[in-house]
Design a protein around this motif. Structure first.
Motif, PDB file in Angstrom:
ATOM      1  N   ALA A 168       0.835  -1.224  -0.044  1.00  0.00           N
ATOM      2  CA  ALA A 168       0.034   0.190   0.043  1.00  0.00           C
ATOM      3  C   ALA A 168       0.750   1.379   0.087  1.00  0.00           C
ATOM      4  O   ALA A 168       0.576   2.232  -0.561  1.00  0.00           O
ATOM      5  N   ALA A 169       2.061   1.335   0.677  1.00  0.00           N
ATOM      6  CA  ALA A 169       2.727   2.305   0.736  1.00  0.00           C
ATOM      7  C   ALA A 169       3.711   2.728  -0.670  1.00  0.00           C
ATOM      8  O   ALA A 169       3.955   3.562  -0.756  1.00  0.00           O
ATOM      9  N   ASN A 170       3.343   1.827  -1.626  1.00  0.00           N
ATOM     10  CA  ASN A 170       3.921   1.888  -2.939  1.00  0.00           C
ATOM     11  C   ASN A 170       2.552   1.959  -4.100  1.00  0.00           C
ATOM     12  O   ASN A 170       2.846   1.757  -5.142  1.00  0.00           O
ATOM     13  N   GLY A 171       1.452   2.198  -3.568  1.00  0.00           N
ATOM     14  CA  GLY A 171       0.552   2.601  -4.572  1.00  0.00           C
ATOM     15  C   GLY A 171      -0.387   1.428  -4.688  1.00  0.00           C
ATOM     16  O   GLY A 171      -1.422   1.478  -5.463  1.00  0.00           O
ATOM     17  N   GLY A 172      -0.163   0.161  -4.274  1.00  0.00           N
ATOM     18  CA  GLY A 172      -0.751  -1.025  -4.275  1.00  0.00           C
ATOM     19  C   GLY A 172      -2.154  -0.835  -3.751  1.00  0.00           C
ATOM     20  O   GLY A 172      -2.299  -0.216  -2.637  1.00  0.00           O
ATOM     21  N   ASN A 173      -3.253  -1.640  -4.248  1.00  0.00           N
ATOM     22  CA  ASN A 173      -4.424  -1.457  -3.852  1.00  0.00           C
ATOM     23  C   ASN A 173      -5.357  -3.021  -3.850  1.00  0.00           C
ATOM     24  O   ASN A 173      -6.524  -2.936  -3.814  1.00  0.00           O
ATOM     25  N   CYS A 174      -4.640  -4.114  -4.080  1.00  0.00           N
ATOM     26  CA  CYS A 174      -5.265  -5.298  -4.536  1.00  0.00           C
ATOM     27  C   CYS A 174      -4.309  -6.369  -3.970  1.00  0.00           C
ATOM     28  O   CYS A 174      -3.069  -6.373  -4.254  1.00  0.00           O
ATOM     29  N   ILE A 175      -4.910  -7.403  -3.279  1.00  0.00           N
ATOM     30  CA  ILE A 175      -4.304  -8.595  -2.952  1.00  0.00           C
ATOM     31  C   ILE A 175      -5.134  -9.602  -3.435  1.00  0.00           C
ATOM     32  O   ILE A 175      -6.358 -10.006  -3.480  1.00  0.00           O
ATOM     33  N   ARG A 176      -4.536 -11.155  -3.787  1.00  0.00           N
ATOM     34  CA  ARG A 176      -5.046 -12.121  -4.076  1.00  0.00           C
ATOM     35  C   ARG A 176      -4.862 -13.215  -2.996  1.00  0.00           C
ATOM     36  O   ARG A 176      -3.653 -13.531  -2.718  1.00  0.00           O
ATOM     37  N   VAL A 177      -5.862 -13.720  -2.102  1.00  0.00           N
ATOM     38  CA  VAL A 177      -5.706 -14.612  -1.112  1.00  0.00           C
ATOM     39  C   VAL A 177      -6.208 -15.841  -1.289  1.00  0.00           C
ATOM     40  O   VAL A 177      -7.488 -15.827  -1.602  1.00  0.00           O
ATOM     41  N   TRP A 178      -5.797 -16.932  -0.864  1.00  0.00           N
ATOM     42  CA  TRP A 178      -6.389 -18.440  -0.905  1.00  0.00           C
ATOM     43  C   TRP A 178      -6.910 -18.400   0.345  1.00  0.00           C
ATOM     44  O   TRP A 178      -6.550 -18.061   1.386  1.00  0.00           O
ATOM     45  N   MET A 179      -7.692 -19.985   0.198  1.00  0.00           N
ATOM     46  CA  MET A 179      -8.271 -20.444   1.518  1.00  0.00           C
ATOM     47  C   MET A 179      -7.724 -21.992   1.680  1.00  0.00           C
ATOM     48  O   MET A 179      -8.509 -22.899   1.810  1.00  0.00           O
ATOM     49  N   PRO A 180      -6.346 -22.053   1.669  1.00  0.00           N
ATOM     50  CA  PRO A 180      -6.089 -23.653   1.755  1.00  0.00           C
ATOM     51  C   PRO A 180      -5.859 -24.041   3.177  1.00  0.00           C
ATOM     52  O   PRO A 180      -5.861 -23.103   4.415  1.00  0.00           O
ATOM     53  N   SER A 200      -9.983 -16.384  -2.993  1.00  0.00           N
ATOM     54  CA  SER A 200      -9.879 -17.578  -3.771  1.00  0.00           C
ATOM     55  C   SER A 200     -10.482 -18.638  -2.647  1.00  0.00           C
ATOM     56  O   SER A 200      -9.743 -18.977  -1.714  1.00  0.00           O
ATOM     57  N   LEU A 201     -11.586 -19.364  -2.997  1.00  0.00           N
ATOM     58  CA  LEU A 201     -12.384 -20.048  -1.941  1.00  0.00           C
ATOM     59  C   LEU A 201     -12.060 -21.480  -1.992  1.00  0.00           C
ATOM     60  O   LEU A 201     -11.988 -22.227  -1.063  1.00  0.00           O
ATOM     61  N   ASP A 202     -11.781 -22.023  -3.295  1.00  0.00           N
ATOM     62  CA  ASP A 202     -11.333 -23.363  -3.697  1.00  0.00           C
ATOM     63  C   ASP A 202      -9.766 -23.512  -4.354  1.00  0.00           C
ATOM     64  O   ASP A 202      -9.765 -22.650  -5.345  1.00  0.00           O
ATOM     65  N   HIS A 203      -9.149 -24.439  -4.336  1.00  0.00           N
ATOM     66  CA  HIS A 203      -7.905 -24.587  -5.135  1.00  0.00           C
ATOM     67  C   HIS A 203      -7.697 -25.889  -5.532  1.00  0.00           C
ATOM     68  O   HIS A 203      -8.283 -26.944  -5.100  1.00  0.00           O
ATOM     69  N   HIS A 204      -7.016 -26.025  -6.602  1.00  0.00           N
ATOM     70  CA  HIS A 204      -6.885 -27.269  -7.527  1.00  0.00           C
ATOM     71  C   HIS A 204      -6.570 -28.321  -6.645  1.00  0.00           C
ATOM     72  O   HIS A 204      -6.973 -29.600  -6.813  1.00  0.00           O
ATOM     73  N   GLY A 205      -5.521 -28.168  -5.790  1.00  0.00           N
ATOM     74  CA  GLY A 205      -4.629 -29.236  -5.045  1.00  0.00           C
ATOM     75  C   GLY A 205      -5.599 -30.147  -4.152  1.00  0.00           C
ATOM     76  O   GLY A 205      -5.473 -31.213  -4.090  1.00  0.00           O
ATOM     77  N   GLN A 206      -6.474 -29.398  -3.800  1.00  0.00           N
ATOM     78  CA  GLN A 206      -7.478 -30.087  -2.759  1.00  0.00           C
ATOM     79  C   GLN A 206      -8.292 -31.149  -3.377  1.00  0.00           C
ATOM     80  O   GLN A 206      -8.896 -32.155  -2.721  1.00  0.00           O
ATOM     81  N   VAL A 207      -8.449 -31.253  -4.803  1.00  0.00           N
ATOM     82  CA  VAL A 207      -9.334 -32.012  -5.637  1.00  0.00           C
ATOM     83  C   VAL A 207      -8.244 -32.699  -6.588  1.00  0.00           C
ATOM     84  O   VAL A 207      -8.811 -32.994  -7.794  1.00  0.00           O
ATOM     85  N   SER A 208      -7.034 -33.067  -6.223  1.00  0.00           N
ATOM     86  CA  SER A 208      -6.015 -33.646  -7.278  1.00  0.00           C
ATOM     87  C   SER A 208      -5.436 -34.673  -6.508  1.00  0.00           C
ATOM     88  O   SER A 208      -4.965 -34.394  -5.288  1.00  0.00           O
ATOM     89  N   SER A 209      -5.203 -35.870  -7.203  1.00  0.00           N
ATOM     90  CA  SER A 209      -4.216 -36.792  -6.699  1.00  0.00           C
ATOM     91  C   SER A 209      -2.992 -36.514  -7.230  1.00  0.00           C
ATOM     92  O   SER A 209      -2.050 -37.412  -7.128  1.00  0.00           O
ATOM     93  N   PHE A 262     -12.628 -20.815  -7.739  1.00  0.00           N
ATOM     94  CA  PHE A 262     -11.713 -21.993  -7.961  1.00  0.00           C
ATOM     95  C   PHE A 262     -10.568 -21.245  -8.498  1.00  0.00           C
ATOM     96  O   PHE A 262     -10.384 -20.750  -9.394  1.00  0.00           O
ATOM     97  N   ASN A 263      -9.148 -21.729  -7.981  1.00  0.00           N
ATOM     98  CA  ASN A 263      -7.982 -21.406  -8.532  1.00  0.00           C
ATOM     99  C   ASN A 263      -7.644 -22.696  -9.557  1.00  0.00           C
ATOM    100  O   ASN A 263      -7.526 -23.822  -9.004  1.00  0.00           O
ATOM    101  N   GLU A 264      -7.512 -22.251 -10.806  1.00  0.00           N
ATOM    102  CA  GLU A 264      -6.930 -23.421 -11.713  1.00  0.00           C
ATOM    103  C   GLU A 264      -7.551 -24.748 -11.455  1.00  0.00           C
ATOM    104  O   GLU A 264      -7.036 -25.980 -11.471  1.00  0.00           O
ATOM    105  N   VAL A 265      -8.802 -24.549 -11.950  1.00  0.00           N
ATOM    106  CA  VAL A 265      -9.862 -25.834 -11.691  1.00  0.00           C
ATOM    107  C   VAL A 265      -9.515 -26.900 -12.754  1.00  0.00           C
ATOM    108  O   VAL A 265      -9.544 -28.168 -12.462  1.00  0.00           O
ATOM    109  N   ASP A 266      -8.759 -26.662 -13.854  1.00  0.00           N
ATOM    110  CA  ASP A 266      -8.207 -27.608 -14.807  1.00  0.00           C
ATOM    111  C   ASP A 266      -7.343 -28.360 -14.403  1.00  0.00           C
ATOM    112  O   ASP A 266      -6.841 -29.162 -15.111  1.00  0.00           O
TER     113      ASP A 266
END
Length: 587
Positions: free
Chosen positions: A185-197, A243-252, A310-314
């Motif tokens: 924020a001190a450098n003008g940023g105003n956005c972050i992307r947060v996962w829920m793993p 980001s509410l879900d991510h690929h790893g939790q539904v991947s083997s 979902f993050n990277e659902v493919d």
């Protein structure tokens, strides 16, 4: 009179419904007055029997809010534990017993009324009513999709997200996010992307694993950290893609977490196979319940930029074979979140491949598209091309949600010590028609470790001086000579303004590492078609400091803007505005 009539209608909905005795033991409002778009919260204790306070099928607390101008919203409550965070160690401690709460953000100033009710397996119970006031302020409101390729606030001001991924904490959520968000924020940023793993700020995971309670039981320590993080974002003017879900939790196979997933039948869950996560009715009911809880607890916040389904659902198992089920899941969950969330936050998702499942991107419930790119090829051109492709293909705003060089981020301090690829990618995506610059990955072991936040400063300053919506900016392809530079440009709808970034194409991380700083490019000539005839002011700026380096005027006579660039060692940014009366006009 109209206000009183609305209250009568709302309260009368309770009259004809059989009701059990009141289960409301106490209701406490944390404040009697809040600012517009601020947080009004009720804390509620019940005398009721339920097996799982997080299960909306077992117990549901709801509140009807009636405000000025006919506003009427019904909001879900949620179960929570109060907490205390040690600001020295960052440790979070749950305090007292759990209780239900209702959170609401009034969008209109004036007098408000509310009425609580509760649904259990024994029937409906009416709760107390109350009033509070909302005072006006200058808050711009929630972030919205517009008819253009860009986003705006409720008041019409343009919102250009500028920031980075901050997927999960490295050591401690409080200490890490305090440092990272403040420096951004001190450098003008105003956005972050947060996962829920599970290893970050997840709510639901295998029972007994790191304090998790299993399916349908939400980890309150992480929920509390996320409460605090949104408060920090509000204080710093930062907006969160959650980001509410991510690929790893539904991947083997890819970043595999399936063995620990509580949805896995091997752990007592409903899913025999990973792909059942998207199709099994019980699994989808549990997901809807979790999403409902998230919307109830955090949906009040205008600092939620969007819900990312979902993050990277493919990267989930056998995605190609189950593509249609995944698309149907997205359609259902996007509609569900918009139903639960009275503030109608934006909804998106993401794929790891360049263009995967166009049918999903065309769903009306997804408000903007995303690209993710990792490559050692010149990222500025790859990301710019992706932004233009998605903008043209789907008719929606688009954002590069992740980018980086290939391989492990820990090597980047040696590969690209100064963040050249980050810098170049930020500029090329902004000037490629995306809704904002791309969001780099490797936030902890690269951007923060190398203190690369300076690269956000100038692009934020540049974006603040361009009204992307009012002027209808869209990509335009200049021609250039010599070919030693790359140019990315946006032209206004009326062809009287231009925003451009010019890069010495030799100035990349690989060249600097292998052969040192390239020679500057002199007398590069750029031609931009489709410009209205007339006199124009050209303003050149430094892409590291954001400061103006020079300005001059040029006259267009045949619809073609011809510009001779100043010497370019690395890059330059250009803004062009038509002069109405005299060269003394400023941008």
């Amino acid at each position: 009179m109209k206000h009183a009539f609305l209250i009568l209608i709302v309260l009368s909905t309770f009259a004809g419904v059989p009701s059990s005795r009141s289960v409301f033991r106490s209701v406490v409002a944390r404040s009697g007055a809040v600012g517009r778009y601020g947080l009004f919260q009720l804390d509620i204790r019940l005398d009721s029997v339920y097996a799982n306070p997080y299960d909306y099928g077992d117990v549901t607390v709801r509140c009807i809010f009636v405000g000025p101008a006919g506003v009427c919203d019904t909001v879900d409550g949620f179960y929570m534990s109060d907490y205390r965070i040690d600001t020295t160690t960052g440790a979070i401690t749950l305090t007292g017993g759990g209780h239900f709460s209702v959170r609401y953000s009034p969008v209109t100033s004036g007098k408000w009324s509310y009425r609580l009710f509760c649904l259990t397996r024994n029937g409906r119970s009416n709760g107390p009513a109350g009033r509070f006031s909302c005072y006006p302020n200058s808050c711009p409101g929630f972030v919205r999709r517009t008819a253009s390729a860009y986003l705006s606030f409720d008041n019409g001001a343009v919102y250009v997200p500028i920031g980075e991924n901050m997927g999960w904490p490295h050591t401690n959520a409080y200490l890490d996010y305090s440092r990272w968000v403040s420096r951004l924020a001190a450098n003008g940023g105003n956005c972050i992307r947060v996962w829920m793993p599970a290893w970050g700020l997840g709510l639901e995971w295998q029972k007994g694993s790191n304090g998790y309670g299993g399916l349908g039981r939400y980890k309150q320590q992480n929920a509390g950290y996320l409460d605090w993080l949104l408060e920090l974002c509000e204080a710093k003017g930062v907006f969160m893609m959650l980001s509410l879900d991510h690929h790893g939790q539904v991947s083997s196979q890819v970043d595999a977490n399936w063995n620990g997933n509580p949805y896995n039948a091997a752990n007592g869950g409903p899913c025999t196979h990973t792909w059942d996560f998207f199709a099994d009715e019980q699994a989808r009911r549990l997901i809807r319940n979790r999403f409902r809880y998230i919307a109830a607890r955090y949906g009040y916040s205008r600092n939620i930029l969007c819900w990312e389904l979902f993050n990277e659902v493919d990267w989930t198992d056998d995605f190609a074979r189950h593509r249609s089920e995944v698309t149907a899941w997205h359609k259902e969950m996007a509609a569900w979140l918009k139903h639960c969330d009275v503030n109608r936050h934006l909804v998106t998702t993401s794929y790891g491949s360049a263009v995967n499942d166009p049918e999903c991107w065309r769903l009306p419930g997804l408000d903007f598209t995303q690209t993710h790119y990792y490559t050692d090829e010149p990222l500025d051109s790859v990301l710019n091309a992706g932004s233009r492709l998605y903008r043209e293909s789907f008719g929606k705003p688009t954002l590069n949600g992740e980018f980086g060089l290939s391989g492990d981020g820990s090597r980047l301090a040696v590969t690209d010590e100064g963040g050249i690829y980050v810098h170049n990618s930020l500029w090329s995506t902004l000037l490629g028609g995306a809704l904002g610059p791309g969001l780099p990955w490797y936030w902890d072991n690269y951007i923060d470790r190398q203190d690369l936040y300076v690269h956000f400063r100038a692009v934020a300053s540049f974006a603040a001086d361009v009204d992307f919506i009012r002027d209808g900016y869209a990509p335009v392809q200049p021609s250039l000579r010599p070919s030693a530079v790359r140019v990315y440009a946006l032209r206004s709808a009326d062809s009287s303004r231009l925003a451009a970034w010019i890069l010495n194409k030799e100035y990349g991380w690989r060249r600097l590492k292998e052969r040192g700083v390239p020679p500057p490019v002199s007398n590069a000539r750029i031609t931009v078609p489709g410009i209205r005839n007339g006199a124009y002011l050209l303003t050149w700026s430094d892409c590291l400091t954001g400061k103006t380096t020079s300005s001059d005027t040029v006259t267009v006579k045949d619809g073609m803007l011809r510009v001779v660039c100043p010497g370019i060692e690395w890059d330059r940014a250009l803004r062009m505005k038509r002069l109405i009366s005299s060269p003394s006009c400023i941008w």
